[in-house]
Design a protein around this motif. Structure first.
Motif, PDB file in Angstrom:
ATOM      1  N   ARG A 137      -5.008  25.455   2.232  1.00  0.00           N
ATOM      2  CA  ARG A 137      -6.162  25.136   1.378  1.00  0.00           C
ATOM      3  C   ARG A 137      -5.786  24.446   0.328  1.00  0.00           C
ATOM      4  N   LEU A 138      -6.686  23.479  -0.159  1.00  0.00           N
ATOM      5  CA  LEU A 138      -6.155  22.410  -1.146  1.00  0.00           C
ATOM      6  C   LEU A 138      -6.779  23.045  -2.465  1.00  0.00           C
ATOM      7  N   ASP A 139      -6.258  23.151  -3.570  1.00  0.00           N
ATOM      8  CA  ASP A 139      -6.822  23.652  -4.735  1.00  0.00           C
ATOM      9  C   ASP A 139      -6.688  22.729  -6.143  1.00  0.00           C
ATOM     10  N   LYS A 140      -6.078  21.455  -5.976  1.00  0.00           N
ATOM     11  CA  LYS A 140      -6.225  20.762  -6.884  1.00  0.00           C
ATOM     12  C   LYS A 140      -6.414  19.230  -6.512  1.00  0.00           C
ATOM     13  N   PRO A 141      -7.292  18.532  -6.997  1.00  0.00           N
ATOM     14  CA  PRO A 141      -7.544  17.270  -6.780  1.00  0.00           C
ATOM     15  C   PRO A 141      -6.402  16.226  -6.461  1.00  0.00           C
ATOM     16  N   SER A 142      -5.305  16.629  -7.320  1.00  0.00           N
ATOM     17  CA  SER A 142      -4.197  15.676  -7.373  1.00  0.00           C
ATOM     18  C   SER A 142      -3.248  15.788  -6.037  1.00  0.00           C
ATOM     19  N   ARG A 143      -3.638  16.617  -5.204  1.00  0.00           N
ATOM     20  CA  ARG A 143      -2.707  16.910  -4.126  1.00  0.00           C
ATOM     21  C   ARG A 143      -2.792  15.460  -3.268  1.00  0.00           C
ATOM     22  N   SER A 144      -1.901  15.202  -2.422  1.00  0.00           N
ATOM     23  CA  SER A 144      -1.875  13.960  -1.940  1.00  0.00           C
ATOM     24  C   SER A 144      -1.958  14.311  -0.018  1.00  0.00           C
ATOM     25  N   VAL A 145      -2.834  13.205   0.506  1.00  0.00           N
ATOM     26  CA  VAL A 145      -3.106  12.945   1.567  1.00  0.00           C
ATOM     27  C   VAL A 145      -2.320  11.922   2.265  1.00  0.00           C
ATOM     28  N   HIS A 146      -2.073  12.089   3.579  1.00  0.00           N
ATOM     29  CA  HIS A 146      -0.986  10.972   4.193  1.00  0.00           C
ATOM     30  C   HIS A 146      -1.934  10.658   5.597  1.00  0.00           C
ATOM     31  N   VAL A 147      -1.791   9.519   6.144  1.00  0.00           N
ATOM     32  CA  VAL A 147      -1.944   9.030   7.275  1.00  0.00           C
ATOM     33  C   VAL A 147      -1.660  10.031   8.198  1.00  0.00           C
ATOM     34  N   GLY A 148      -2.347  10.521   9.119  1.00  0.00           N
ATOM     35  CA  GLY A 148      -2.184  11.309  10.164  1.00  0.00           C
ATOM     36  C   GLY A 148      -2.285  12.963   9.822  1.00  0.00           C
ATOM     37  N   ASP A 149      -2.718  13.395   8.662  1.00  0.00           N
ATOM     38  CA  ASP A 149      -3.084  14.595   8.168  1.00  0.00           C
ATOM     39  C   ASP A 149      -4.490  14.929   8.613  1.00  0.00           C
ATOM     40  N   GLY A 150      -4.759  16.202   9.039  1.00  0.00           N
ATOM     41  CA  GLY A 150      -5.897  16.856   9.330  1.00  0.00           C
ATOM     42  C   GLY A 150      -6.666  17.429   8.171  1.00  0.00           C
ATOM     43  N   LEU A 151      -7.950  17.036   7.954  1.00  0.00           N
ATOM     44  CA  LEU A 151      -8.603  17.727   7.039  1.00  0.00           C
ATOM     45  C   LEU A 151      -9.828  18.538   7.739  1.00  0.00           C
ATOM     46  N   MET A 188       0.818  -1.113  -0.236  1.00  0.00           N
ATOM     47  CA  MET A 188       0.071   0.054   0.031  1.00  0.00           C
ATOM     48  C   MET A 188       0.892   1.182   0.109  1.00  0.00           C
ATOM     49  N   SER A 189       0.416   2.117  -0.824  1.00  0.00           N
ATOM     50  CA  SER A 189       1.367   3.306  -0.762  1.00  0.00           C
ATOM     51  C   SER A 189       1.192   4.163   0.307  1.00  0.00           C
ATOM     52  N   GLU A 190       2.185   5.250   0.537  1.00  0.00           N
ATOM     53  CA  GLU A 190       2.248   6.021   1.756  1.00  0.00           C
ATOM     54  C   GLU A 190       1.376   7.480   1.472  1.00  0.00           C
ATOM     55  N   SER A 191       0.725   7.569   0.293  1.00  0.00           N
ATOM     56  CA  SER A 191      -0.071   8.936   0.128  1.00  0.00           C
ATOM     57  C   SER A 191      -1.176   8.428  -0.831  1.00  0.00           C
ATOM     58  N   CYS A 192      -2.119   9.074  -1.075  1.00  0.00           N
ATOM     59  CA  CYS A 192      -3.253   8.996  -1.760  1.00  0.00           C
ATOM     60  C   CYS A 192      -3.740  10.513  -2.358  1.00  0.00           C
ATOM     61  N   ARG A 193      -4.149  10.680  -3.629  1.00  0.00           N
ATOM     62  CA  ARG A 193      -4.765  11.659  -3.951  1.00  0.00           C
ATOM     63  C   ARG A 193      -6.164  12.087  -3.225  1.00  0.00           C
ATOM     64  N   ILE A 194      -6.317  13.433  -2.960  1.00  0.00           N
ATOM     65  CA  ILE A 194      -7.207  13.613  -2.187  1.00  0.00           C
ATOM     66  C   ILE A 194      -8.642  13.616  -2.451  1.00  0.00           C
TER      67      ILE A 194
END
Length: 94
Positions: free
Chosen positions: A42-56, A1-7
């Motif tokens: 503030r995210l502006d592109k759907p391709s931005r990455s999210v990681h485990v531990g991030d806050g949204l 499993m990868s360490e990041s994912c597209r938002i």
């Protein structure tokens, strides 16, 4: 499993959007704030990455969601599986 994912993919897997297109529109509209390593943007592109531990932080269904990413997921599964992808930090019943 990868360490990041597209938002947009993560929002779709976590069932905050019915389609990836709607998830991408949420992000493109500047409605999602990401906290990563203590910095909030503030995210502006759907391709931005999210990681485990991030806050949204974002509004959905008339409520302000403040959550922590607990897992990235591998598919869009049932609601119970989707709820395991995040933990709620706070919720404004607005």
């Amino acid at each position: 499993m990868s360490e990041s994912c597209r938002i947009d993919v993560w929002l779709w897997r976590a069932r905050f959007a019915k389609t990836r297109t709607l998830a991408a529109a949420m992000v493109g509209g500047g409605r999602i704030r990401l906290t990563h390593n203590g910095a909030q943007v503030r995210l502006d592109k759907p391709s931005r990455s999210v990681h485990v531990g991030d806050g949204l932080t974002f509004a959905t269904g008339g409520r302000l969601m403040d959550l922590r990413v607990e897992a990235l997921g591998e598919r869009r599964g049932p609601a119970e599986e989707a709820r395991a992808l995040y933990s709620l930090v706070a919720a404004d019943q607005g």
